[in-house]
Enzyme design. Sequence first.
Site, mmCIF file in Angstrom:
data_model
loop_
_atom_site.group_PDB
_atom_site.id
_atom_site.type_symbol
_atom_site.label_atom_id
_atom_site.label_comp_id
_atom_site.label_asym_id
_atom_site.label_seq_id
_atom_site.Cartn_x
_atom_site.Cartn_y
_atom_site.Cartn_z
ATOM 1 N N GLN A 140 6.628 -6.548 85.442
ATOM 2 C CA GLN A 140 6.471 -7.199 86.743
ATOM 3 C C GLN A 140 5.760 -8.546 86.647
ATOM 4 O O GLN A 140 5.720 -9.288 87.619
ATOM 5 C CB GLN A 140 5.679 -6.288 87.702
ATOM 6 C CG GLN A 140 6.396 -5.004 88.065
ATOM 7 C CD GLN A 140 7.621 -5.241 88.946
ATOM 8 O OE1 GLN A 140 7.696 -6.222 89.691
ATOM 9 N NE2 GLN A 140 8.596 -4.352 88.841
ATOM 10 N N CYS A 163 14.399 9.761 93.145
ATOM 11 C CA CYS A 163 14.828 10.627 92.048
ATOM 12 C C CYS A 163 16.330 10.500 91.916
ATOM 13 O O CYS A 163 16.977 9.775 92.667
ATOM 14 C CB CYS A 163 14.393 12.067 92.274
ATOM 15 S SG CYS A 163 15.557 13.044 93.248
#
Lengths: 391, 347
Positions: free
Chosen positions: A178, A323
């Site tokens: 990031q 998920c």
Amino acid sequence: MIYFDNAATTCVSKTALDAMMPALTENYGNPSSLHLLGQTSNQALDEARQTVAKCLGAQPNEIYFTSGGSEADNWAITQMALQGQKKGKNHLITTTFEHHAVLHTMKRLEKNGFEVTYLDVHEDGVVRPEDLEAAIRPETALVTIMYANNEIGTIQPVEELAKVCHDHKVLFHTDAVQAVGHLPIDVKAQGIDMLSLSGHKFHGPKGVGALYCRRGVRLTNFIEGGAQERNRRAGTENLPGICGMAAALQEACDNMEENNARVSAMRDKLIAGITPIPCTRINGSLEHRLPGNVNASFEGIEGESLLLRLDLAGICASSGSACTSGSLDPSHVLLAIGTPVEVAHGSLRLSLDEVNTMEEVDYCLEQLPKIVELLRSMSPVWEQMQKEGRC
Amino acid sequence: MSGGVDSSAAALMLSDLGYEVLGVTLHLYDNETIGLESRTCCSLDDVEDARRTCWSLGCKHFTLNRKELFLNEVITPFVSTYQQGHTPNPCIDCNRQVKIPALYRFMREMSGEVFATGHYVRVEHTADGRHLLKKGLDAKKDQSYMLYTMTQEQLAHAVFPLGEFTKEQIRQFAQEKQLTSAHKPDSQDICFVPDGDYVDFLTRHTGHAPEPGPFLNPEGKVIGTHRGYVGYTIGQRKGLGVPAASRLYVYEKDPETNIVRLGEEFRIYRQELDANRVNFIGMDSISQPIRCKAKIRYHHAEQPCTVVQTGADSIHVTFDEPQRAIAPGQSLVLYDGDYVLGGGTIL
């Protein structure tokens, strides 16, 4: 459509695409081939390696191209752990709010006899060097701490953390997926031994990343086969991806100061506009924060519905981590900074970058409070909170 | 959308009718919760089928996480009902507490007009503003027993496209439209007990195996040893392992003493019962005793009875004839012809 999900991925910049095109068209040679076409490709590969190295303050022979950040994390952590194990070192240190590429690698190593210490990230989402120092043992093989968090954007005191490691002669790896292209990084000055990065977080293409590994740190082979990446990672190189990534990184680093000034002004306006919504909190330190990250929790609503309503309003955002089924679990990052489960459920991440505009921020601030209010008006949890006088 | 043929066909029918459809799959449990080792989060193949069906219709698909709600409202009561010696119906609890409320709320949150499922039931809206639940046209597949808990508000916005068709017609329709789920077998078991072994599930969930105890005959004499009272159902005859001159049936279970009583067939018949957690659909309440028919389990031929309301959400039911194996924990559902009048949980 407004794209506020730049921490998930970014659009490929014109510069990156232009750098990729030759490798996708006329310069299709295999960098390992000895003929002219191969040499041309090999030269492009080498130039990309130099570019990436330069942007990190590293040497070209310290850069290993990978398929992305997750691969770089897996490589660095498993190989260093296994090397440590040979010397009787079976302890690893990380934090509770790492990316799953790190956490799940740790879980696997735990099953293979390693002991892992997960450092607390405190309420502000920042690791304390003294906590790290207290956790280090003679048998610690590796410390891995992310440079900046992907969900709440908090920036870690990497230089201090690296120093603690070196004082104790322990290797320091950082998942900088990031941070690279968004924050100034100098691996030498900051004492970073290993660093993972991913091309598509700074307008490069997907499916390409790199691992920086300081000279002198013995990196073992990750994929067996041909001689690519100094024998360490076999397989014909993703040359278009690598060229695109290098060009994107160069561009991001050249414009970093200017971009960050613009992006952080948009971020601050968003935060200032969201904060007055009742029963709302901004997650993570406001001070040590990526220029493009906003993360807020709205009590009484589900993050899923919030995202879908924003989507209907033409705003792309994110919440927690999905998920495989696509369903959202409460973010482990928010739980790690002590957010109650029910509050973590109603969280939202808006991640901006230089392609966004103030007009988009204004539109978002016009829509978001209305959507939050609408969803709360249908929420049994919110109704209960009102009855109990909370909010 | 479960990814099965029914919900997929329902989505397709609505899409054909010109509705803008949003597909929703509820993520209710993880594999580890139900004792499977795989690290995939749930029945991933089914979610993928649901998603593919939606995409092929040009619809969006969403998976909503309702794991916590499902654990609290379905799995935990399932376990405690068995521990009380009763026989739960988790599908009814799921429809009541999880599935229908989740769909209804999501519909409102997305500013939808209606929500739909692939149940074989019908809804009728009367001139005086009541919303009635009716049996599906296919008597063999009718699922109205499973949905008697629906509120007027929910029924007002519910659409059940399969209610007017038989299962055979739906399978054929799915084949013609080449739905990926067309050839999938129907689900039979409780979704979170995929192998049907609920005793094993209870053991894993509670962390301890049921304790063996005595089988007593009606005279109070020990005639054998059982494997734990939770493993037996009222009316059960098979698998008792007690040799006897005449057939023996489970007619009583006592969780306090872990005693299971066995006796002659007549002992499993009862003519009256009380039910609570009552929901009325055909009316707001019952002021006078009413005559109707009732089912005491899903596969039960409905029987004539008289119903009296005994409290805000409780009723007393007297059947015309004694009924076999009325199991506390199961649902009683009242019918007037094809219409569901209401129902409750048998005490």
